[in-house]
Structures are given as C-alpha cells and as structure tokens.
Design a protein around this motif. Structure first.
Motif, PDB file in Angstrom:
ATOM      1  N   ARG A  77      -0.282   3.549   5.057  1.00 10.83           N
ATOM      2  CA  ARG A  77       0.522   4.749   5.267  1.00 10.83           C
ATOM      3  C   ARG A  77      -0.297   5.943   4.793  1.00 10.83           C
ATOM      4  NH1 ARG A  77       6.719   6.164   3.766  1.00 10.83           N
ATOM      5  NH2 ARG A  77       6.466   8.383   3.355  1.00 10.83           N
ATOM      6  N   ILE A  78      -0.629   6.844   5.734  1.00 11.26           N
ATOM      7  CA  ILE A  78      -1.376   8.049   5.419  1.00 11.26           C
ATOM      8  C   ILE A  78      -0.374   9.181   5.227  1.00 11.26           C
ATOM      9  CG2 ILE A  78      -3.124   9.686   6.196  1.00 11.26           C
ATOM     10  CD1 ILE A  78      -4.304   6.980   5.728  1.00 11.26           C
ATOM     11  N   ASN A  79      -0.381   9.795   4.067  1.00 12.50           N
ATOM     12  CA  ASN A  79       0.578  10.857   3.744  1.00 12.50           C
ATOM     13  C   ASN A  79      -0.097  12.213   3.798  1.00 12.50           C
ATOM     14  OD1 ASN A  79       2.809   9.027   3.004  1.00 12.50           O
ATOM     15  ND2 ASN A  79       1.464   8.467   1.308  1.00 12.50           N
ATOM     16  N   GLN A  80       0.195  12.949   4.864  1.00 10.93           N
ATOM     17  CA  GLN A  80      -0.295  14.323   4.973  1.00 10.93           C
ATOM     18  C   GLN A  80       0.710  15.092   5.829  1.00 10.93           C
ATOM     19  OE1 GLN A  80      -3.750  15.563   7.398  1.00 10.93           O
ATOM     20  NE2 GLN A  80      -4.627  16.258   5.470  1.00 10.93           N
ATOM     21  N   GLY A  81       1.293  16.140   5.254  1.00 10.74           N
ATOM     22  CA  GLY A  81       2.332  16.863   5.969  1.00 10.74           C
ATOM     23  C   GLY A  81       3.664  16.134   5.888  1.00 10.74           C
ATOM     24  N   ASP A  82       4.558  16.472   6.789  1.00 11.07           N
ATOM     25  CA  ASP A  82       5.911  15.925   6.738  1.00 11.07           C
ATOM     26  C   ASP A  82       6.041  14.550   7.384  1.00 11.07           C
ATOM     27  OD1 ASP A  82       6.759  18.259   5.505  1.00 11.07           O
ATOM     28  OD2 ASP A  82       7.205  19.247   7.428  1.00 11.07           O
ATOM     29  N   THR A  83       5.115  14.181   8.259  1.00  6.76           N
ATOM     30  CA  THR A  83       5.233  12.924   9.005  1.00  6.76           C
ATOM     31  C   THR A  83       4.133  11.961   8.606  1.00  6.76           C
ATOM     32  OG1 THR A  83       6.154  14.144  10.886  1.00  6.76           O
ATOM     33  CG2 THR A  83       5.391  11.901  11.297  1.00  6.76           C
ATOM     34  N   PRO A  84       4.468  10.830   7.979  1.00  2.30           N
ATOM     35  CA  PRO A  84       3.443   9.843   7.627  1.00  2.30           C
ATOM     36  C   PRO A  84       2.901   9.159   8.876  1.00  2.30           C
ATOM     37  CG  PRO A  84       5.619   8.966   7.162  1.00  2.30           C
ATOM     38  CD  PRO A  84       5.821  10.397   7.559  1.00  2.30           C
ATOM     39  N   ILE A  85       1.659   8.722   8.810  1.00  2.00           N
ATOM     40  CA  ILE A  85       1.003   8.017   9.907  1.00  2.00           C
ATOM     41  C   ILE A  85       0.706   6.597   9.444  1.00  2.00           C
ATOM     42  CG2 ILE A  85      -1.006   7.968  11.428  1.00  2.00           C
ATOM     43  CD1 ILE A  85       0.905  10.282  11.946  1.00  2.00           C
ATOM     44  N   PHE A  86       0.928   5.642  10.324  1.00  2.00           N
ATOM     45  CA  PHE A  86       0.729   4.241   9.992  1.00  2.00           C
ATOM     46  C   PHE A  86      -0.406   3.653  10.823  1.00  2.00           C
ATOM     47  CE2 PHE A  86       5.090   5.267   8.989  1.00  2.00           C
ATOM     48  CZ  PHE A  86       5.286   4.676   7.749  1.00  2.00           C
ATOM     49  N   LEU A  87      -1.331   2.984  10.145  1.00  2.00           N
ATOM     50  CA  LEU A  87      -2.403   2.240  10.794  1.00  2.00           C
ATOM     51  C   LEU A  87      -2.271   0.777  10.389  1.00  2.00           C
ATOM     52  CD1 LEU A  87      -5.392   4.667  10.166  1.00  2.00           C
ATOM     53  CD2 LEU A  87      -4.121   4.360  12.289  1.00  2.00           C
ATOM     54  N   TYR A  88      -2.256  -0.100  11.358  1.00  2.00           N
ATOM     55  CA  TYR A  88      -2.079  -1.522  11.083  1.00  2.00           C
ATOM     56  C   TYR A  88      -3.393  -2.158  10.640  1.00  2.00           C
ATOM     57  CZ  TYR A  88       2.513  -1.083  13.153  1.00  2.00           C
ATOM     58  OH  TYR A  88       3.799  -0.700  13.413  1.00  2.00           O
ATOM     59  N   ILE A  89      -3.322  -2.956   9.589  1.00  2.00           N
ATOM     60  CA  ILE A  89      -4.509  -3.640   9.062  1.00  2.00           C
ATOM     61  C   ILE A  89      -4.632  -4.988   9.762  1.00  2.00           C
ATOM     62  CG2 ILE A  89      -5.643  -4.571   7.025  1.00  2.00           C
ATOM     63  CD1 ILE A  89      -3.938  -2.628   5.355  1.00  2.00           C
ATOM     64  N   ALA A  90      -5.603  -5.110  10.659  1.00  2.00           N
ATOM     65  CA  ALA A  90      -5.820  -6.381  11.351  1.00  2.00           C
ATOM     66  C   ALA A  90      -6.715  -7.302  10.537  1.00  2.00           C
ATOM     67  CB  ALA A  90      -6.434  -6.132  12.727  1.00  2.00           C
ATOM     68  N   GLU A  91      -7.713  -6.710   9.853  1.00  2.00           N
ATOM     69  CA  GLU A  91      -8.663  -7.542   9.106  1.00  2.00           C
ATOM     70  C   GLU A  91      -9.481  -6.668   8.163  1.00  2.00           C
ATOM     71  OE1 GLU A  91     -11.301 -11.068  10.706  1.00  2.00           O
ATOM     72  OE2 GLU A  91     -12.372  -9.185  11.031  1.00  2.00           O
TER      73      GLU A  91
END
Length: 271
Positions: free
Chosen positions: A90-104
């Motif tokens: 979970r990247i927290n910057q601004g009002d909307t967090p962004i999610f990147l899935y960890i595959a490996e």
C-alpha cells in the motif's frame, strides 16, 4: 499520485482506465524486510525505468528515469505498508492509496503486478547497490522476460483438426454468458475442421491441437500482442490448455481451461 503505481496509467492507458483496488485488508505497521533496499525497474517499452527505494522505517522514494530522456533529479517520497498476508504493498501519498500486488520477492529480484482495466501488468525489479536505471541492459532483460514481439519460434500454431467421427458437434462460434466469443471451430468448403485464430485490437490468439475425439477437444491457446505497450502484460506470450466437452444440450458445450494448477469450467452456447 505515486509514479511507482501509476507508470502504466500515465504512460499506457486512456484516462478511462482505472486501477482495481483489492478488498479491505488489515495492513501491518512494520516493513516486510525482503523489500527493504534499492530496486531498479526493468525498463518498459516506453523507456520508463524508475528506481524505487524502500526503507525499514516504512518510507519509499521513487527516482524518475526514462531511457529515452536526459536524467533528472525528480523524486517522489511516500510511505508504504505491507498487508499482514504480504500480498500487496500500500503506497500512501495523497488522499487515495495505491496498491501493488506482490507476486514474488527473492534476494535480488522482485515481481509486482498491477491490475488496470481488464489487464494484469508485470513490473519487474532487480535489486541494485545504487540509484541507477537499467537502460544499458534494457534489450537483454526484456528478451529474458519475454517482453519482445512475437516470432514464429515462440509458438508454432497447429489449428487443423484431423478427420474423426462427431466433429460436427464442435462446429460453431461458442460464446460465454456475457456474449463474448471464446472459441470458434470452423468447417471449410472442403469439410476440413480447424480452430480459428482470433485477433482483437490488443491481442492475437493462436491455437495448437493436442487431442480430439467425440468426447473432447483439447488444445493450447497462445496469446500475444503486437503493441509494444502491452509486452509486459501478463497475457503476452501466455500459453494455457483449453478444452471443449459435449454435453446433453446440442447448442451448448463445456469449456475447460487451466491457469497454473487450477482448473476452471463454464458452459458456452453456440451462436
């Protein structure tokens, strides 16, 4: 918005595309230690080759690079968290967090995935000792990862179905419940059956027969794109096994496919 999460949104897709946010999940306060360090992205086809730093204190710094442009000192600083199941960042910057899935995550490589619209994109990283892009290794790394144009040696199609009893049961355009064409079995003027290759704006589908009789038709589907912007998509050069099995209803058929070690099935209807 953090460039680590939106490199594909800003450089690839139209404004109508949006990232898929995962279901609500508890997020750990502490870092996932394997991610701590400096990670250089395998350059994308558009030249983006950012470098990301993750600290043990939960801070992330993105250094912006593009192999087709002069280096800048542009950076973006955020905080990050890893969920308890270690499935996404979970990247927290601004009002909307962004999610990147960890595959490996391994000692020196990391694979993240981002879902944008209907596609899944691979973001490959290599752990490095200093903030420097991988532009000089771009072609070699893309070739190693299969992020290159399709060539005949990648997959040799064999869509012809040899003559056998009961093949008329498979003939037709087979649609899913959403009305999308899944597979077409075509009979030409000479009575020859084949699996029809398909193409859309983004994707091409080739087929190679594995087995056929009156009980099932089994084949490999190979997917690739002609658009360089999609070479790092999960579907590019993907091979999956698919099959058709007749059922009682003459205008329906059971469609089965395998993703990894999982088997999926649904009923298709003849158009």
């Amino acid at each position: 918005m953090h460039r680590l999460a939106v490199i594909l949104i800003s450089a690839i897709f139209l404004a109508s595309c949006s990232a898929l946010t995962p279901r609500k999940s508890n997020t750990s306060q502490g870092p996932y230690m394997p991610i701590v360090g400096t990670w250089a992205m395998v350059p994308l086809s558009n030249g983006i080759a950012n470098v990301a730093e993750f600290t043990a204190e939960g801070k992330s710094t993105l250094h912006v690079f593009n192999c087709g442009q002069e280096p800048t000192n542009e950076t973006e600083v955020s905080t990050y968290k890893i969920n308890n199941e270690r499935k996404f960042i979970r990247i927290n910057q601004g009002d909307t967090p962004i999610f990147l899935y960890i595959a490996e995550i391994k000692d020196d490589t990391m694979l993240l995935r981002q879902i944008i619209g209907d596609e899944v994109f691979n973001l490959n990283y290599i752990k490095v000792d200093q903030v420097s892009p991988l532009c000089d290794r771009k072609e070699a790394l893309q070739k190693e990862l299969g992020q290159t144009p399709y060539k005949p040696s990648d997959f040799e199609p064999n869509p012809i179905i040899p003559e056998a009893p009961g093949l008329e049961r498979y003939e037709g355009k087979w649609m899913n419940k959403e009305g999308q064409l899944i597979v077409e079995i075509h009979k030409d003027a000479n009575g020859q059956y084949s699996i029809q290759n398909q193409s859309t704006r983004d994707w091409n589908y080739l087929y190679s027969l594995l087995n056929h009789d009156d009980k099932s038709l089994v084949f490999i589907k190979f997917t690739y794109s002609d658009r360089p912007i999609l070479f790092n998509a999960l579907k590019h050069k993907l091979q999956i096994i698919e099959g058709l099995t007749p059922i009682e209803s003459p205008d329906q058929i059971k469609y089965t496919y395998f993703l990894g070690f999982k088997k999926y099935s649904e009923i298709l209807t003849r158009q």
